[in-house]
Design a protein around this motif. Structure first.
Motif, mmCIF file in Angstrom:
data_model
loop_
_atom_site.group_PDB
_atom_site.id
_atom_site.type_symbol
_atom_site.label_atom_id
_atom_site.label_comp_id
_atom_site.label_asym_id
_atom_site.label_seq_id
_atom_site.Cartn_x
_atom_site.Cartn_y
_atom_site.Cartn_z
ATOM 1 N N SER A 1 0.829 -1.196 0.000
ATOM 2 C CA SER A 1 0.000 0.000 0.000
ATOM 3 C C SER A 1 0.869 1.254 0.000
ATOM 4 O O SER A 1 1.941 1.275 0.609
ATOM 5 C CB SER A 1 -0.879 -0.009 1.252
ATOM 6 O OG SER A 1 -1.466 1.236 1.474
ATOM 7 N N GLN B 1 -3.408 -0.777 11.186
ATOM 8 C CA GLN B 1 -4.604 -1.616 11.116
ATOM 9 C C GLN B 1 -4.243 -3.075 11.388
ATOM 10 O O GLN B 1 -4.968 -3.780 12.100
ATOM 11 C CB GLN B 1 -5.268 -1.508 9.738
ATOM 12 C CG GLN B 1 -5.936 -0.184 9.488
ATOM 13 C CD GLN B 1 -6.499 -0.084 8.077
ATOM 14 O OE1 GLN B 1 -5.879 -0.524 7.114
ATOM 15 N NE2 GLN B 1 -7.683 0.492 7.973
ATOM 16 N N ASN C 1 -3.877 -7.603 1.417
ATOM 17 C CA ASN C 1 -4.782 -7.053 0.415
ATOM 18 C C ASN C 1 -6.123 -6.675 1.027
ATOM 19 O O ASN C 1 -6.696 -5.646 0.692
ATOM 20 C CB ASN C 1 -4.963 -8.021 -0.755
ATOM 21 C CG ASN C 1 -3.759 -8.051 -1.671
ATOM 22 O OD1 ASN C 1 -2.985 -7.117 -1.749
ATOM 23 N ND2 ASN C 1 -3.582 -9.162 -2.360
ATOM 24 N N ASP C 2 -6.613 -7.500 1.937
ATOM 25 C CA ASP C 2 -7.895 -7.215 2.590
ATOM 26 C C ASP C 2 -7.813 -5.952 3.445
ATOM 27 O O ASP C 2 -8.762 -5.161 3.482
ATOM 28 C CB ASP C 2 -8.348 -8.388 3.461
ATOM 29 C CG ASP C 2 -8.810 -9.584 2.634
ATOM 30 O OD1 ASP C 2 -8.997 -9.439 1.395
ATOM 31 O OD2 ASP C 2 -8.968 -10.660 3.221
ATOM 32 N N THR C 3 -6.696 -5.735 4.138
ATOM 33 C CA THR C 3 -6.581 -4.540 4.984
ATOM 34 C C THR C 3 -6.365 -3.282 4.158
ATOM 35 O O THR C 3 -6.679 -2.192 4.616
ATOM 36 C CB THR C 3 -5.456 -4.656 6.033
ATOM 37 O OG1 THR C 3 -4.215 -4.886 5.389
ATOM 38 C CG2 THR C 3 -5.759 -5.742 7.040
ATOM 39 N N GLN C 4 -5.865 -3.425 2.943
ATOM 40 C CA GLN C 4 -5.691 -2.259 2.074
ATOM 41 C C GLN C 4 -7.020 -1.648 1.714
ATOM 42 O O GLN C 4 -7.135 -0.451 1.528
ATOM 43 C CB GLN C 4 -4.993 -2.643 0.778
ATOM 44 C CG GLN C 4 -3.504 -2.623 0.845
ATOM 45 C CD GLN C 4 -2.887 -2.908 -0.493
ATOM 46 O OE1 GLN C 4 -3.285 -3.816 -1.207
ATOM 47 N NE2 GLN C 4 -1.903 -2.125 -0.855
ATOM 48 N N PHE C 5 -8.038 -2.477 1.584
ATOM 49 C CA PHE C 5 -9.317 -2.022 1.067
ATOM 50 C C PHE C 5 -10.382 -1.903 2.140
ATOM 51 O O PHE C 5 -11.544 -1.712 1.846
ATOM 52 C CB PHE C 5 -9.793 -2.952 -0.051
ATOM 53 C CG PHE C 5 -8.784 -3.063 -1.155
ATOM 54 C CD1 PHE C 5 -8.509 -1.967 -1.964
ATOM 55 C CD2 PHE C 5 -8.082 -4.227 -1.357
ATOM 56 C CE1 PHE C 5 -7.559 -2.050 -2.973
ATOM 57 C CE2 PHE C 5 -7.135 -4.327 -2.369
ATOM 58 C CZ PHE C 5 -6.874 -3.234 -3.177
ATOM 59 N N SER C 6 -9.977 -2.018 3.388
ATOM 60 C CA SER C 6 -10.985 -1.920 4.465
ATOM 61 C C SER C 6 -11.060 -0.532 5.033
ATOM 62 O O SER C 6 -10.277 0.323 4.747
ATOM 63 C CB SER C 6 -10.664 -2.912 5.576
ATOM 64 O OG SER C 6 -9.418 -2.632 6.167
ATOM 65 N N GLN D 1 -1.747 1.228 7.071
ATOM 66 C CA GLN D 1 -2.101 -0.179 6.945
ATOM 67 C C GLN D 1 -1.442 -1.016 8.044
ATOM 68 O O GLN D 1 -2.067 -1.912 8.609
ATOM 69 C CB GLN D 1 -1.700 -0.715 5.578
ATOM 70 C CG GLN D 1 -2.177 -2.141 5.351
ATOM 71 C CD GLN D 1 -1.820 -2.681 3.982
ATOM 72 O OE1 GLN D 1 -1.190 -2.007 3.175
ATOM 73 N NE2 GLN D 1 -2.228 -3.892 3.717
ATOM 74 N N LYS E 1 -3.193 -12.281 1.188
ATOM 75 C CA LYS E 1 -4.642 -12.062 1.262
ATOM 76 C C LYS E 1 -4.976 -11.123 2.419
ATOM 77 O O LYS E 1 -5.773 -10.193 2.270
ATOM 78 C CB LYS E 1 -5.395 -13.384 1.418
ATOM 79 C CG LYS E 1 -6.901 -13.174 1.471
ATOM 80 C CD LYS E 1 -7.656 -14.459 1.578
ATOM 81 C CE LYS E 1 -9.147 -14.307 1.638
ATOM 82 N NZ LYS E 1 -9.744 -13.033 1.921
#
Length: 72
Positions: free
Chosen positions: A15, A24, A67-72, A21, A64
């Motif tokens: 990110s 998070q 990537n999931d925390t990038q978009f949360s 990130q 995964k």
């Protein structure tokens, strides 16, 4: 070099706001410390390995999660 082995790794990109990130990630996974989340330019593989070792996850699982925390 075995290019077939490396194909799946192209989906991962750090990110632009890694500091946010990483905070998070620390909230989500209390076992992660600042030292586990240090990102040195060109050493993304080492970062993935450190996180994977702390979380007992393989590389794909770590990607995964990231990537999931990038978009949360």
């Amino acid at each position: 070099m075995n290019t077939e082995h490396n194909k799946g790794y192209n989906a991962f990109k750090i990110s632009e706001n890694w500091e946010k990130q990483s905070q998070q990630l620390k909230k989500q996974f209390s076992q992660l410390k600042d030292s586990d989340l240090v990102l040195d330019k060109g050493k993304e593989d080492e970062l993935l390995e450190r996180i994977g070792n702390k979380l007992s996850k393989n590389r794909e699982e770590v990607i995964k999660i990231l990537n999931d925390t990038q978009f949360s």
